[in-house]
Design an enzyme around this catalytic site. Structure first.
Site, PDB file in Angstrom:
ATOM      1  N   LYS A  38      19.250  25.538  34.215  1.00 39.83           N
ATOM      2  CA  LYS A  38      18.394  26.751  34.328  1.00 39.83           C
ATOM      3  C   LYS A  38      17.924  27.195  33.312  1.00 39.83           C
ATOM      4  O   LYS A  38      17.982  26.398  32.034  1.00 39.83           O
ATOM      5  CB  LYS A  38      19.535  27.977  34.570  1.00 39.83           C
ATOM      6  CG  LYS A  38      20.277  27.895  36.113  1.00 39.83           C
ATOM      7  CD  LYS A  38      21.095  29.013  36.592  1.00 39.83           C
ATOM      8  CE  LYS A  38      21.692  28.817  37.909  1.00 39.83           C
ATOM      9  NZ  LYS A  38      22.209  30.113  38.138  1.00 39.83           N
ATOM     10  N   TYR A  92      16.538  30.899  46.238  1.00 38.51           N
ATOM     11  CA  TYR A  92      17.541  31.930  46.546  1.00 38.51           C
ATOM     12  C   TYR A  92      17.599  32.785  47.600  1.00 38.51           C
ATOM     13  O   TYR A  92      18.190  33.958  47.489  1.00 38.51           O
ATOM     14  CB  TYR A  92      17.785  32.680  45.125  1.00 38.51           C
ATOM     15  CG  TYR A  92      18.492  31.697  44.135  1.00 38.51           C
ATOM     16  CD1 TYR A  92      19.882  31.219  44.206  1.00 38.51           C
ATOM     17  CD2 TYR A  92      17.953  31.587  42.826  1.00 38.51           C
ATOM     18  CE1 TYR A  92      20.507  30.783  43.402  1.00 38.51           C
ATOM     19  CE2 TYR A  92      18.573  30.892  41.908  1.00 38.51           C
ATOM     20  CZ  TYR A  92      19.666  30.497  41.973  1.00 38.51           C
ATOM     21  OH  TYR A  92      20.470  29.795  41.095  1.00 38.51           O
ATOM     22  N   PHE A 144      21.259  42.171  42.497  1.00 41.53           N
ATOM     23  CA  PHE A 144      20.543  41.350  41.323  1.00 41.53           C
ATOM     24  C   PHE A 144      19.536  40.363  41.747  1.00 41.53           C
ATOM     25  O   PHE A 144      18.905  39.711  40.914  1.00 41.53           O
ATOM     26  CB  PHE A 144      21.830  40.751  40.499  1.00 41.53           C
ATOM     27  CG  PHE A 144      22.560  39.620  41.701  1.00 41.53           C
ATOM     28  CD1 PHE A 144      22.095  38.398  41.988  1.00 41.53           C
ATOM     29  CD2 PHE A 144      23.909  39.925  42.116  1.00 41.53           C
ATOM     30  CE1 PHE A 144      22.651  37.505  42.838  1.00 41.53           C
ATOM     31  CE2 PHE A 144      24.613  39.019  42.897  1.00 41.53           C
ATOM     32  CZ  PHE A 144      24.005  37.613  43.053  1.00 41.53           C
ATOM     33  N   ARG A 154      31.105  21.340  41.064  1.00 41.95           N
ATOM     34  CA  ARG A 154      31.417  22.985  40.965  1.00 41.95           C
ATOM     35  C   ARG A 154      32.712  22.938  39.979  1.00 41.95           C
ATOM     36  O   ARG A 154      32.431  23.959  39.180  1.00 41.95           O
ATOM     37  CB  ARG A 154      31.570  23.532  42.382  1.00 41.95           C
ATOM     38  CG  ARG A 154      30.318  23.785  43.231  1.00 41.95           C
ATOM     39  CD  ARG A 154      30.375  24.387  44.354  1.00 41.95           C
ATOM     40  NE  ARG A 154      30.618  25.972  44.012  1.00 41.95           N
ATOM     41  CZ  ARG A 154      29.766  26.794  43.904  1.00 41.95           C
ATOM     42  NH1 ARG A 154      28.468  26.524  43.796  1.00 41.95           N
ATOM     43  NH2 ARG A 154      29.962  27.976  43.759  1.00 41.95           N
ATOM     44  N   THR A 156      31.177  31.183  38.152  1.00 40.95           N
ATOM     45  CA  THR A 156      29.874  31.851  38.133  1.00 40.95           C
ATOM     46  C   THR A 156      29.601  32.614  36.919  1.00 40.95           C
ATOM     47  O   THR A 156      28.683  32.478  36.080  1.00 40.95           O
ATOM     48  CB  THR A 156      29.375  32.738  39.469  1.00 40.95           C
ATOM     49  OG1 THR A 156      29.914  32.096  40.312  1.00 40.95           O
ATOM     50  CG2 THR A 156      28.251  33.180  39.469  1.00 40.95           C
ATOM     51  N   ARG A 215      29.834  26.173  32.193  1.00 38.07           N
ATOM     52  CA  ARG A 215      29.383  27.445  31.927  1.00 38.07           C
ATOM     53  C   ARG A 215      30.316  28.061  30.653  1.00 38.07           C
ATOM     54  O   ARG A 215      29.665  28.956  30.104  1.00 38.07           O
ATOM     55  CB  ARG A 215      29.682  28.073  33.304  1.00 38.07           C
ATOM     56  CG  ARG A 215      28.470  27.941  34.281  1.00 38.07           C
ATOM     57  CD  ARG A 215      29.163  28.461  35.596  1.00 38.07           C
ATOM     58  NE  ARG A 215      27.679  28.219  36.571  1.00 38.07           N
ATOM     59  CZ  ARG A 215      27.819  28.487  37.911  1.00 38.07           C
ATOM     60  NH1 ARG A 215      28.729  28.721  38.435  1.00 38.07           N
ATOM     61  NH2 ARG A 215      26.375  28.404  38.437  1.00 38.07           N
ATOM     62  N   ASN A 221      23.661  31.776  33.429  1.00 36.67           N
ATOM     63  CA  ASN A 221      24.936  30.977  33.460  1.00 36.67           C
ATOM     64  C   ASN A 221      24.523  29.429  33.430  1.00 36.67           C
ATOM     65  O   ASN A 221      25.420  28.648  33.774  1.00 36.67           O
ATOM     66  CB  ASN A 221      25.950  31.156  34.637  1.00 36.67           C
ATOM     67  CG  ASN A 221      25.114  31.121  35.971  1.00 36.67           C
ATOM     68  OD1 ASN A 221      24.083  30.731  36.154  1.00 36.67           O
ATOM     69  ND2 ASN A 221      25.909  31.450  36.902  1.00 36.67           N
ATOM     70  N   HIS A 276      23.275  25.300  37.915  1.00 35.36           N
ATOM     71  CA  HIS A 276      23.410  25.728  39.593  1.00 35.36           C
ATOM     72  C   HIS A 276      24.199  24.624  40.152  1.00 35.36           C
ATOM     73  O   HIS A 276      23.744  23.235  39.617  1.00 35.36           O
ATOM     74  CB  HIS A 276      21.963  26.052  40.153  1.00 35.36           C
ATOM     75  CG  HIS A 276      22.143  25.875  41.527  1.00 35.36           C
ATOM     76  ND1 HIS A 276      22.672  26.833  42.498  1.00 35.36           N
ATOM     77  CD2 HIS A 276      21.830  24.643  42.605  1.00 35.36           C
ATOM     78  CE1 HIS A 276      22.413  26.526  43.673  1.00 35.36           C
ATOM     79  NE2 HIS A 276      22.048  25.162  43.549  1.00 35.36           N
ATOM     80  N   GLU A 335      18.893  22.213  49.509  1.00 32.94           N
ATOM     81  CA  GLU A 335      18.520  22.192  48.393  1.00 32.94           C
ATOM     82  C   GLU A 335      17.809  20.974  47.616  1.00 32.94           C
ATOM     83  O   GLU A 335      16.718  21.116  46.870  1.00 32.94           O
ATOM     84  CB  GLU A 335      19.526  22.865  47.507  1.00 32.94           C
ATOM     85  CG  GLU A 335      19.800  24.170  47.751  1.00 32.94           C
ATOM     86  CD  GLU A 335      21.204  24.586  47.055  1.00 32.94           C
ATOM     87  OE1 GLU A 335      21.662  25.692  47.315  1.00 32.94           O
ATOM     88  OE2 GLU A 335      21.973  23.814  46.286  1.00 32.94           O
TER      89      GLU A 335
HETATM   90  P1  ATP Z   1      24.720  28.987  41.635  1.00 38.16           P
HETATM   91  O1  ATP Z   1      24.350  29.119  43.241  1.00 38.16           O
HETATM   92  O2  ATP Z   1      23.701  29.556  40.744  1.00 38.16           O
HETATM   93  O3  ATP Z   1      25.464  27.463  41.583  1.00 38.16           O
HETATM   94  P2  ATP Z   1      27.326  30.220  42.080  1.00 38.16           P
HETATM   95  O4  ATP Z   1      27.168  29.623  43.270  1.00 38.16           O
HETATM   96  O5  ATP Z   1      28.459  30.051  41.390  1.00 38.16           O
HETATM   97  O6  ATP Z   1      25.757  29.920  41.297  1.00 38.16           O
HETATM   98  P3  ATP Z   1      26.172  32.695  43.468  1.00 38.16           P
HETATM   99  O7  ATP Z   1      27.125  33.735  44.024  1.00 38.16           O
HETATM  100  O8  ATP Z   1      25.655  31.802  44.463  1.00 38.16           O
HETATM  101  O9  ATP Z   1      26.933  31.836  42.099  1.00 38.16           O
HETATM  102  O10 ATP Z   1      25.048  33.354  42.835  1.00 38.16           O
HETATM  103  C1  ATP Z   1      23.857  32.800  42.647  1.00 38.16           C
HETATM  104  C2  ATP Z   1      23.346  32.770  41.071  1.00 38.16           C
HETATM  105  O11 ATP Z   1      23.010  34.517  41.042  1.00 38.16           O
HETATM  106  C3  ATP Z   1      24.420  32.916  39.920  1.00 38.16           C
HETATM  107  O12 ATP Z   1      24.503  31.463  39.499  1.00 38.16           O
HETATM  108  C4  ATP Z   1      23.811  33.828  39.002  1.00 38.16           C
HETATM  109  O13 ATP Z   1      22.885  33.256  38.329  1.00 38.16           O
HETATM  110  C5  ATP Z   1      23.295  34.944  39.635  1.00 38.16           C
HETATM  111  N1  ATP Z   1      24.347  36.016  40.034  1.00 38.16           N
HETATM  112  C6  ATP Z   1      25.463  35.891  40.613  1.00 38.16           C
HETATM  113  N2  ATP Z   1      26.130  36.970  40.678  1.00 38.16           N
HETATM  114  C7  ATP Z   1      25.749  37.739  39.624  1.00 38.16           C
HETATM  115  C8  ATP Z   1      25.704  39.069  39.406  1.00 38.16           C
HETATM  116  N3  ATP Z   1      26.831  39.932  39.577  1.00 38.16           N
HETATM  117  N4  ATP Z   1      24.778  39.843  38.868  1.00 38.16           N
HETATM  118  C9  ATP Z   1      23.856  38.994  37.939  1.00 38.16           C
HETATM  119  N5  ATP Z   1      23.685  37.740  38.585  1.00 38.16           N
HETATM  120  C10 ATP Z   1      24.397  37.282  39.233  1.00 38.16           C
HETATM  121 MG    MG Z   2      25.664  29.606  44.796  1.00 40.07          MG
END
Ligand code: ATP
Ligand code: MG
Length: 139
Positions: A10, A50, A58, A86, A92, A103, A113, A116, A127
């Protein structure tokens, strides 16, 4: 069974200079790079990527963050690549991530973070196709 997953380094991790460390970690963990591309997402490309999160509070900030600078999109291949990657990424929220995870090492907060990773075979396929054509994937 061989599986593919999509990784994104990212904008925060690209800006901080962690591309090399993260790629080297993929190689150490046996996650084979089969395609890789640096790009900067437009607003509509980030919203599309997304789309599953569009109702989350968010979403706007997430899109702003993901378009804030270049990213590196990478297709990884390994046995059980989706779960393996993962686990390597960690939780996350970096405050909750295990020691040694990407992370924990490179993320700043729950939004910025660092990386992805796809969360299911169905999403991995969608994706990977978002960034790469079949011709881009090696092997
Ligand atoms: P990713 O999809 O990026 O691999 P993830 O699967 O661990 O991460 P998701 O729940 O899919 O997490 O959320 C997608 C992305 O949205 C997160 O990686 C983060 O950048 C952002 N995000 C998630 N939760 C929050 C939050 N509470 N506040 C702000 N941003 C968030
Ligand atoms: Mg995700």
């Amino acid at each position: 069974m061989k599986q593919r997953t999509l990784s994104i380094i990212k904008p925060d991790a690209v800006k901080a200079g962690y591309i090399g460390d993260i790629l080297s970690r993929f190689q150490k963990e046996g996650l084979h790079i089969v395609a890789m591309r640096m790009t900067q997402l437009s607003q509509s490309q980030a919203e599309g990527f997304y789309a599953v999160h569009r109702e989350r509070p968010f979403f706007g900030e997430l899109v702003e963050f993901m378009t804030s600078g270049p990213i590196v999109a990478i297709t990884l291949e390994a046995d059980d690549a989706i779960q393996g990657y993962r686990t390597l990424m960690g939780a996350t929220d970096p405050a909750k991530a295990d020691e040694g995870t990407l992370r924990k090492l490179y993320a700043s907060n729950v939004q910025n973070n660092a990386v992805h990773g796809s969360d299911s075979p169905e999403n991995a396929q969608i994706e990977i196709a978002y960034f790469f054509s079949a011709l881009d994937l090696v092997g």
